[in-house]
Scaffold this active site. Structure first.
Site, PDB file in Angstrom:
ATOM      1  CG  MET A 452      -2.016  -1.021   1.160  1.00 29.29           C
ATOM      2  SD  MET A 452      -2.764  -1.304   2.772  1.00 29.29           S
ATOM      3  CE  MET A 452      -3.450   0.300   3.160  1.00 29.29           C
ATOM      4  CB  THR A 453       2.376   3.281  -2.740  1.00 28.19           C
ATOM      5  OG1 THR A 453       1.113   3.497  -3.325  1.00 28.19           O
ATOM      6  CG2 THR A 453       3.148   2.254  -3.517  1.00 28.19           C
ATOM      7  CB  CYS A 454      -1.400   5.817   0.287  1.00 27.34           C
ATOM      8  SG  CYS A 454      -2.347   4.369   0.740  1.00 27.34           S
ATOM      9  CB  VAL A 455       0.304   3.787   4.763  1.00 27.54           C
ATOM     10  CG1 VAL A 455      -0.809   4.781   5.026  1.00 27.54           C
ATOM     11  CG2 VAL A 455      -0.269   2.477   4.243  1.00 27.54           C
ATOM     12  CG  ASN A 456       5.906   4.812   2.636  1.00 27.08           C
ATOM     13  OD1 ASN A 456       5.649   4.884   1.441  1.00 27.08           O
ATOM     14  ND2 ASN A 456       6.330   5.847   3.331  1.00 27.08           N
TER      15      ASN A 456
END
EC number: 2.3.2.26
Length: 487
Positions: A452-456
């Site tokens: 989930m790239t938005c929260v690394n």
């Protein structure tokens, strides 16, 4: 050291920033004596003085997450930043990026990007947008940069067969000649104006670009072009720079011979004619008054019919440097600065040195990912602890990655192929490793990790061996680029 500590205390006090009470001694010293403070302090000072208070506050919270926890009750310090969302079609990335910057580049709102037919939004896709546009701007067919044409090591879809410009010392503008067509000049100037806007917006919104620009580019950016000299050629074309150095050496010998009073006219001429470069006289080098590497750019009218001799060598060298670093590129850089200044004034960057702008724009250069640093900076959660086998495997695998694999992994997990300045320690939110769960009948070795790239966030199956983990991570990083779907 005391001065830096004092400055940092001021710059990390939420109330000082929200009330705009930055002491004048601090802003004045930052401008006039930047060497007093380390880069990080000046970077914070820059965000506090160049933009609105909400942005400065956001920057402070991003770099010091602990402030958020302690003051969460105090809504006065919570930044109120507008956000504007745009949806982009991946197939027309550059064209659409240009129109987004046209509309929103100068807006105070934070720009957020999502892609058509993909659900992901927020930090990851936005970071990836800046990274992908950076790459598109390096396409050889745009004709913006000097260097050699290369193909990507593992192209995806539309990049198949596309050539990109590479230069070992960083990119610099291709020069215009006297006869360059006005339509071509206009097209290139438009791209540089767009690059200026993109760069300023990225700095303003705390995004990273992935553009390997050369030092002379940054000197132009900071308006230091008058200090650019033949020494800067080595950062543009090391091959040409080497030849120029040899030829400058011949000029120094020529001057020494001319100052020698014991020569008669004949012996003087003889001594001058015998000057050579690796046994080759200047005339035999077969040079004419055109720019090395650009036979269509004449250094003066009719230059391709004027051979270089020992007698006009000095003029030739002066003109090569002048056309490479000034005359041939001034219009591109003027357009670049115009685009940049439509977002915020360049003078705010005067607290940085040209050598530091790459760090400000593109984040930290590759650094060693040792197991100790990774343990300190990454957070196992939801099914994993620092003692879990999978987490130990992961740190070992990551610490063995080469630069290209590091870039792929970072792009996969965070959306950007580079870490912010300060490396993993500065990644916000920190890299979190959670256990990917399966049905009892399923074998974790059959699945890829997801993110989930938005929260690394990295969702990592508990693989049975380190070799399988390494292989699956690299497959996921290579295949999982350029799409944001919920995993």
């Amino acid at each position: 050291i005391k001065l830096t500590a004092k400055a940092n205390r001021q710059l990390q006090d939420p109330l000082v920033i929200m009330t705009g009470n930055i002491p004048t001694w601090l802003t004045e010293l930052g401008k006039t004596c930047p060497f007093f403070f380390p880069f990080d302090t000046r970077q914070m000072l820059f965000y506090v003085t160049a933009f609105d208070r909400d942005r400065a506050m956001q920057r402070l919270l991003d770099t010091n997450p602990e402030i958020n926890q302690s003051d969460s009750q105090d809504s006065r310090v919570a930044p109120r930043l507008d956000r504007k969302k745009r949806t982009i079609n991946r197939d027309e990335l550059l064209k659409q990026a240009e129109s987004v910057m046209q509309d929103l580049g100068s807006s105070r709102a934070m720009l957020e990007i999502q892609y058509e037919n993909e659900v992901g939004t927020g930090l990851g896709p936005t970071q990836e947008f800046y990274a992908l546009v950076s790459q598109e701007l390096q396409r050889a067919d745009l004709g913006l940069w000097r260097g050699e044409e290369v193909s990507l090591s593992n192209p995806k879809g539309s990049q198949e067969g596309t050539k990109y410009m590479f230069s070992s010392r960083g990119l610099f503008a291709v020069p215009f000649g006297r006869t360059t067509k006005p339509a071509h000049i206009a097209k290139i100037k438009m791209k540089f104006r767009f690059l200026g806007k993109l760069m300023a917006k990225a700095i303003m919104d705390f995004r990273l670009l992935d553009l390997p620009l050369g030092l002379p580019f940054y000197k132009w950016m900071l308006r230091h072009e008058s200090s650019i000299s033949s020494h800067d050629l080595v950062n543009i074309d090391p091959g040409v720079a080497k030849s120029i150095q040899h030829l400058e050496d011949i000029i120094r010998q020529k001057k020494r011979i001319e100052q020698d009073r014991s020569h008669t006219r004949e012996t003087l001429l003889q001594a001058l004619e015998s000057l050579n470069m690796n046994g080759c006289s200047v005339e035999d080098l077969g040079l004419d008054f055109t720019l090395p590497g650009f036979p269509n750019i004449e250094l003066k009218k009719g230059g391709k019919d004027v051979p270089v001799t020992i007698h006009n060598l000095e003029e030739y060298l002066r003109l090569v440097v002048y056309w490479t670093l000034n005359e041939g590129v001034s219009r591109q850089f003027e357009s670049f600065r115009e685009g940049f200044e439509s977002v915020f004034p360049l003078q705010h960057l005067q607290c940085f040195y040209p050598e530091e702008l790459d760090q400000l724009l593109c984040g930290s250069k590759s650094e060693s990912w040792d197991v100790k640093t990774l343990m300190e900076c990454c957070r196992p959660d939801h099914g994993y602890t620092h003692d879990s086998r999978a987490v130990r495997f992961l740190f070992e695998v990551l610490s063995s990655f080469d630069a290209e694999q590091q870039r792929l992994f970072l792009q996969f997990v965070t959306g950007s192929p580079r870490l912010p300045v300060g490396g993993f320690r500065s990644l916000n939110p920190p890299l979190t490793i959670v256990r990917k769960t399966f049905e009892l009948t399923e074998n974790p070795d059959d699945f890829l990790p997801s993110v989930m790239t938005c929260v690394n966030y990295l969702k990592l199956p508990d693989y049975s061996s380190i070799e399988i983990m390494r292989e699956k991570l690299l497959i996921a990083a290579r295949e999982g680029q350029q799409s944001f779907h919920l995993s």
